[in-house]
Write a protein that holds these residues in place. Sequence first.
Motif, PDB file in Angstrom:
ATOM      1  N   HIS A   1     -58.361  15.565  23.660  1.00  0.00           N
ATOM      2  CA  HIS A   1     -57.413  15.530  24.920  1.00  0.00           C
ATOM      3  C   HIS A   1     -56.083  15.042  23.969  1.00  0.00           C
ATOM      4  O   HIS A   1     -55.794  14.594  22.738  1.00  0.00           O
TER       5      HIS A   1
ATOM      6  N   ASP B   1     -53.797   7.891  21.011  1.00  0.00           N
ATOM      7  CA  ASP B   1     -54.811   7.391  20.002  1.00  0.00           C
ATOM      8  C   ASP B   1     -55.580   8.529  19.466  1.00  0.00           C
ATOM      9  O   ASP B   1     -56.398   8.420  18.354  1.00  0.00           O
TER      10      ASP B   1
ATOM     11  N   HIS C   1     -64.464   6.397  20.874  1.00  0.00           N
ATOM     12  CA  HIS C   1     -64.692   4.721  20.525  1.00  0.00           C
ATOM     13  C   HIS C   1     -65.885   4.489  20.446  1.00  0.00           C
ATOM     14  O   HIS C   1     -66.776   4.370  21.563  1.00  0.00           O
TER      15      HIS C   1
HETATM   16 ZN   LIG Z   1     -59.201   7.292  23.507  1.00  0.00          ZN
END
Ligand SMILES: [Zn+2]
Length: 313
Positions: free
Chosen positions: A64, A68, A228
Motif C-alpha cells: 500500500h 512507512d 509490522h
Molecule cells: Zn504500516
Amino acid sequence: MQVHKIIIPTPYPVGDVNAFLVKGDALTLFDAGPKTEEAYEALKWGIRSAGYEMKDIEQVVLTHHHPDHAGWVDAFPHAEVLGHRYVDYWMRQAEDFISYRNAFYIHELEREGVPKQIIQDIVEVRGEMELFGTRPLTGFLAEGDEVPGHHKLKVYETPGHAQSHLIFVEEGSNEGIGGDLLLEGVSSNPLVEPPNELAGDRPKSLLQYNASLKKLRDLQVSKLYTGHGGEVYNSAELINDRLEKQKQRAFKVREMLEEPKTVFDVTKMLFEKIYKKQPGLTLSETLGQLDYLVDNQLAQIIVREDIEFYQKV
Ligand SMILES: [Zn+2]
C-alpha cells in the motif's frame, strides 16, 4: 516461498516495519520502508545479509501507499515498481490530486463537525509527506493478477487500512504477504482516504476493512508475513477475534448516541487524551464505528446545515 525478512526502523508510533525479499524467477522486494537514513541502512544491510546488493533488486512491489511502506522506492531507480494504481497518485503528487485530496478532507471534516482551526491543522500539517517515495509506478497490479516473476503468487485487493491495499498469496503453499491487513500484535486502523476514482462518495473504510479481513479468512493462509511484527499462523482465529472486538467497540459507541452527536463529539468522548494530537487517526476510528452502526441499522444519520449527526435507533 523463499522469503527473507528485513526489519526497518520508522519514526512513527507503530515502530519497525517489515520488508520482504522474495526470490522467484525475479528478485522482488515487497515494501521498502520510510524514506529516512536509518531505514536506508537497514534495507541495504538486510539485502546484503540475504546475499544481494541493492542493484540486484529487479522489482519493488508495494502492499500500500503509506509512507512507512513506500518510501524507499527511490533507492531502486533501475527496478520496476508495482502496486495498486491508487499508489501512483500519492507517488506523483500531481497538483490536481493534491487539490482534490485537500478539498475532499475539508468537505468530510466539515460534515463531521470538526472546528475550522483543527481542519486547517489536519490539512496543512502533513510532515509525513516527505517520507514518501517519488517514483511513479512502472506497472499496476489488480485482483487476480499474478506477481510477475513469481509463479502462483496471486494478488488480492484488500482495501480498508488503505484504499491501495493489496495482499499476495501463493497457491499451493498458501503462504502470504499481508502488509497491514492483519497484524500479530495490534489491530490495524481503517483510515479515511479519498475514493479510488477521485470522485464520488467517501469510502466506508471500516466496512471495507471488515470485508477484506473476511476475504483473508476465506483464503486460509498458512503463514502470513505481516507489515509490522511477527508472522501470523492462526489468521482465521485472529480475524474472528478482531471482528468480535470491533463489534463490541461499536456497541459501546452506540450507547453514547442517545442524543444526536457529530463524529467530532464522539471522538472527543472516545479519545479525550489523544484526539488533539492525532485528530486524523482518531476521527477515522470513530467514523468507522459509526459507519458500522449505520450499516447494521443500529444508528441513523440526521443532517443539519450540512453537518451529520448520529443517533441510536
Ligand atoms: Zn504500516
